[in-house]
Enzyme design. Structure first.
Site, PDB file in Angstrom:
ATOM      1  N   ASP A  54       0.651  -1.162   0.026  1.00 12.37           N
ATOM      2  CA  ASP A  54       0.058  -0.003  -0.043  1.00 12.37           C
ATOM      3  C   ASP A  54       1.019   1.266   0.177  1.00 12.37           C
ATOM      4  O   ASP A  54       1.518   1.531   0.895  1.00 12.37           O
ATOM      5  CB  ASP A  54      -0.936  -0.025   1.313  1.00 12.37           C
ATOM      6  N   TYR A 144      -0.405  18.991  -3.614  1.00  9.96           N
ATOM      7  CA  TYR A 144      -0.088  18.069  -4.975  1.00  9.96           C
ATOM      8  C   TYR A 144       1.355  18.750  -5.237  1.00  9.96           C
ATOM      9  O   TYR A 144       2.136  17.822  -5.575  1.00  9.96           O
ATOM     10  CB  TYR A 144      -1.173  18.162  -5.711  1.00  9.96           C
ATOM     11  N   ALA A 146       3.723  20.481  -3.991  1.00 10.72           N
ATOM     12  CA  ALA A 146       4.919  20.290  -3.005  1.00 10.72           C
ATOM     13  C   ALA A 146       5.229  18.872  -3.250  1.00 10.72           C
ATOM     14  O   ALA A 146       6.591  18.791  -3.161  1.00 10.72           O
ATOM     15  CB  ALA A 146       4.355  20.444  -1.627  1.00 10.72           C
ATOM     16  N   LYS A 148       4.963  16.678  -5.779  1.00 10.25           N
ATOM     17  CA  LYS A 148       5.803  16.721  -7.228  1.00 10.25           C
ATOM     18  C   LYS A 148       6.900  17.472  -7.178  1.00 10.25           C
ATOM     19  O   LYS A 148       7.874  17.085  -7.820  1.00 10.25           O
ATOM     20  CB  LYS A 148       4.599  17.139  -8.317  1.00 10.25           C
TER      21      LYS A 148
END
Length: 230
Positions: A54, A144, A146, A148
């Site tokens: 996971d 998001y 940050a 990436k």
């Protein structure tokens, strides 16, 4: 026969890459979040191997893989899985930050660490499917973007560290792609989702496979894929 370890094979870009590599006869190992998902993968890609881990719980990936048979050769590690949740910085809770950082950044770092010996032995290739948000952050994309931006830093550091070992590292920065993730983004933005306006996942898959197949005398470090005009 090359062996490719792939995350995010359930839909979008990941599914397109897995299908293309599977159809040409390469060995694919697909990371599934649970046993049910692993069963779906083996039905969709006959002969493929699966690993259950996971990505939303990166602290447990090592433990999970320690109870399974992992490939002793990895020619490419393809980090394609990702999640997104939009919202202004003033409304983003720690839970939302952790979810995106865990899946989009920490899990790729951990999987890379765990398979680095196999990658070195094969003089392999690590591909990070990043995002346009990994280069520029806009309103409500803070968490998001940050994650990436961090993924770019991870890729750049890894490239410098493993160059002498012959490990190639590529970051791919797709623009908006017609995928379930993009449908979710449009819903959060309150916009109608028209897949025909955006990049076909197959086009990004073509770019990724091009990077993998490039002769050993060259390496694609960073490539941006933007929607065309049709």
């Amino acid at each position: 026969m090359a062996t490719h370890l792939i995350t995010g094979a359930g839909s979008g870009i990941g599914a397109a890459v897995a299908r293309r590599l599977h159809e040409r006869g390469d060995d694919i190992v697909l990371v599934a979040r649970d046993a049910g998902r692993a069963k779906e993968f083996t039905a969709r890609f006959p002969g493929a191997r699966t690993l259950v881990a996971d990505l939303a719980a990166p602290d447990r990936i090592s433990w999970a893989l320690g109870h399974q048979t992992v490939p002793d050769r990895v020619d490419s590690l393809l980090h394609i899985a990702g999640i997104v949740d939009l919202g202004p910085v003033g409304e983003l809770t720690p839970k939302i930050w952790h979810q995106q950082l865990d899946v989009n950044l920490i899990a790729p770092a951990e999987l890379t660490r765990l398979f680095l010996l196999q990658l070195r032995a094969a003089r392999g290739h690590v591909v990070f499917v990043n995002s346009g948000a990994g280069l520029n952050a806009h309103a409500e994309w803070g968490a998001y973007a940050a994650s990436k931006h961090g993924l770019k830093a991870l890729a750049d550091s890894l490239r410098h560290e493993e160059h002498a070992a012959g490990v190639r590292v590529t970051s791919v920065y797709p623009g908006r792609t017609a995928s379930p993730m993009q449908a979710k983004v449009h819903a959060q933005e309150g916009k109608e989702f028209d897949p025909s306006r955006w990049i076909d996942p197959e086009s990004v898959a073509t770019m990724i496979i091009t990077a993998l197949d490039l002769p050993r005398d060259a390496e694609i470090n960073d490539v941006t894929v933007r929607p065309g005009r049709g």
